[in-house]
Motif scaffolding. Structure first.
Motif, PDB file in Angstrom:
ATOM      1  N   ASP A 139       0.839  -1.204   0.000  1.00  0.00           N
ATOM      2  CA  ASP A 139       0.000   0.000   0.000  1.00  0.00           C
ATOM      3  C   ASP A 139       0.873   1.252   0.000  1.00  0.00           C
ATOM      4  O   ASP A 139       0.520   2.272  -0.608  1.00  0.00           O
ATOM      5  CB  ASP A 139      -0.913   0.020   1.231  1.00  0.00           C
ATOM      6  CG  ASP A 139      -1.977  -1.063   1.160  1.00  0.00           C
ATOM      7  OD1 ASP A 139      -2.360  -1.449   0.045  1.00  0.00           O
ATOM      8  OD2 ASP A 139      -2.425  -1.519   2.230  1.00  0.00           O
ATOM      9  N   ALA A 191       2.129   1.878  -3.505  1.00  0.00           N
ATOM     10  CA  ALA A 191       1.069   2.504  -4.292  1.00  0.00           C
ATOM     11  C   ALA A 191       0.887   3.962  -3.893  1.00  0.00           C
ATOM     12  O   ALA A 191       0.625   4.833  -4.745  1.00  0.00           O
ATOM     13  CB  ALA A 191      -0.245   1.747  -4.106  1.00  0.00           C
ATOM     14  N   THR A 209       0.644   7.321  -6.287  1.00  0.00           N
ATOM     15  CA  THR A 209      -0.506   8.231  -6.354  1.00  0.00           C
ATOM     16  C   THR A 209      -0.138   9.640  -5.899  1.00  0.00           C
ATOM     17  O   THR A 209      -0.654  10.624  -6.432  1.00  0.00           O
ATOM     18  CB  THR A 209      -1.671   7.696  -5.516  1.00  0.00           C
ATOM     19  OG1 THR A 209      -1.236   7.490  -4.157  1.00  0.00           O
ATOM     20  CG2 THR A 209      -2.192   6.376  -6.074  1.00  0.00           C
ATOM     21  N   ALA A 260       4.534   3.954 -12.186  1.00  0.00           N
ATOM     22  CA  ALA A 260       4.147   3.014 -11.126  1.00  0.00           C
ATOM     23  C   ALA A 260       5.231   1.962 -10.923  1.00  0.00           C
ATOM     24  O   ALA A 260       5.584   1.620  -9.783  1.00  0.00           O
ATOM     25  CB  ALA A 260       2.812   2.365 -11.462  1.00  0.00           C
TER      26      ALA A 260
END
Length: 343
Positions: A56, A59, A63, A309
């Protein structure tokens, strides 16, 4: 370093082909009796504690960069009269920062912990500063995105007053978000470098440039996907510039830190960063050649997003790998001790 860690460091290097192994007899060419050193610590545990973060957080790194880059695209579009690109950037920034907030709260375990971090501001803590940066950016990006609803509101009554005030509020919010964007894009690099993970810590001069380039590339990519080619010029320029910065800085991390560059080139991190390099380069080329094609521009944007990413996840995996393998702690320590002794 503890006495035991110092002992492990000395014994590890002593048996690592440094010519101090015990030999049978003493003649030239005798077989070495001491086996090659194994890089391990007490009970086989890593010498430094590996990060406890889940994917997480990886990620969240992506973001946050996407939100920052999109805010910069939106502010530039607003100032140069590109409404479609401005709307794309504002909506992308709000969606990305919303995802960042969710991922951060999920990693913390419950929302109350995030709110508790806002009770104080500690300039020496990247996590504390990051929480405040994310909060300020989110409020400004939200105001800018809400302003995009102004054309759809009635022109009479209270809603009419709001419709007339929203464009100004949106511009102010967009400029504040753009002003906060560089800090949002790079504070996570400082956060990683502030840990004991050897390959993160050693990369502190270069990692902010990797993350800044990745943020610019992803923000430009969002503009290439969502805006018509007639308005996408600034997004195209930003995407290509960001891709160039990301590739250059990542190359430095992969090749200019000695042994501590190795985790960025091997294992899962190496595979991710190689894929990131291919995707980012392909996206930059597509952005350049697709200046007149909406389809090519959109495909280039998708490639740049995927490359950004993959870069964040690759960096994340490299730091974890370096913390789990004792050699990335032992050998650099020995090299530093030897350098001080020579001096």
């Amino acid at each position: 370093m503890s006495d035991h860690a110092a002992h492990v460091s000395a014994e590890t290097v002593r048996g690592n082909g440094q010519g101090s192994g015990r030999r049978r007899g003493g003649g030239k060419g005798d077989r070495v009796m001491v086996p090659p050193a194994e890089f391990r610590s007490y009970y086989g545990r890593p010498i430094v504690k590996p990060p406890v973060w889940t994917h997480d957080v990886a990620a969240y790194l992506f973001t946050g960069g996407l939100a920052a880059g999109s805010a910069l695209v939106a502010a530039g579009a607003d100032l140069t009269g590109r409404p479609a690109l401005r709307a794309t950037g504002r909506v992308a920034a709000l969606a990305a920062v919303g995802a960042s907030g969710y991922l951060l709260v999920k990693d913390l375990g419950r929302p109350g912990r995030f709110l508790n971090m806002l009770r104080v501001a500690k300039p020496t803590s990247p996590m504390s500063m990051g929480t405040w940066i994310l909060t300020a950016f989110g409020a400004a990006a939200g105001a800018a995105a809400v302003a995009e609803a102004a054309p759809y509101l009635p022109r009479r009554g209270a809603l009419g007053l709001a419709a007339r005030a929203l464009p100004t509020a949106g511009r102010v919010g967009g400029l504040v978000a753009a002003g906060t964007a560089p800090a949002l894009a790079t504070y996570t690099a400082v956060l990683l470098a502030d840990t004991a993970a050897p390959s993160w810590h050693e990369a502190y001069p270069r990692l902010p440039f990797v993350f800044a380039g990745s943020a610019l590339a992803s923000g430009g990519a969002a503009g290439l996907i969502g805006a018509p080619v007639a308005e996408a010029g600034p997004a195209r320029t930003l995407a290509v510039a960001g891709a160039a910065l990301e590739l250059t800085a990542t190359h430095g991390v992969e090749h200019r830190m000695g042994l501590l560059s190795e985790p960025y080139r091997t294992g899962k991190a190496g595979r991710l960063l190689r894929a990131a390099r291919l995707l980012t380069a392909a996206g930059a080329v597509g952005a350049l050649v697709g200046a007149r094609s909406r389809a090519v521009s959109a495909l280039a944007g998708v490639a740049l997003l995927a490359g950004s990413a993959a870069t964040r996840f690759g960096v994340f995996e490299a730091g974890r790998a370096s913390a789990e393998d004792p050699k990335y702690t032992v050998l650099p320590q020995r090299e530093r001790l030897a350098a001080r002794g020579d001096a």
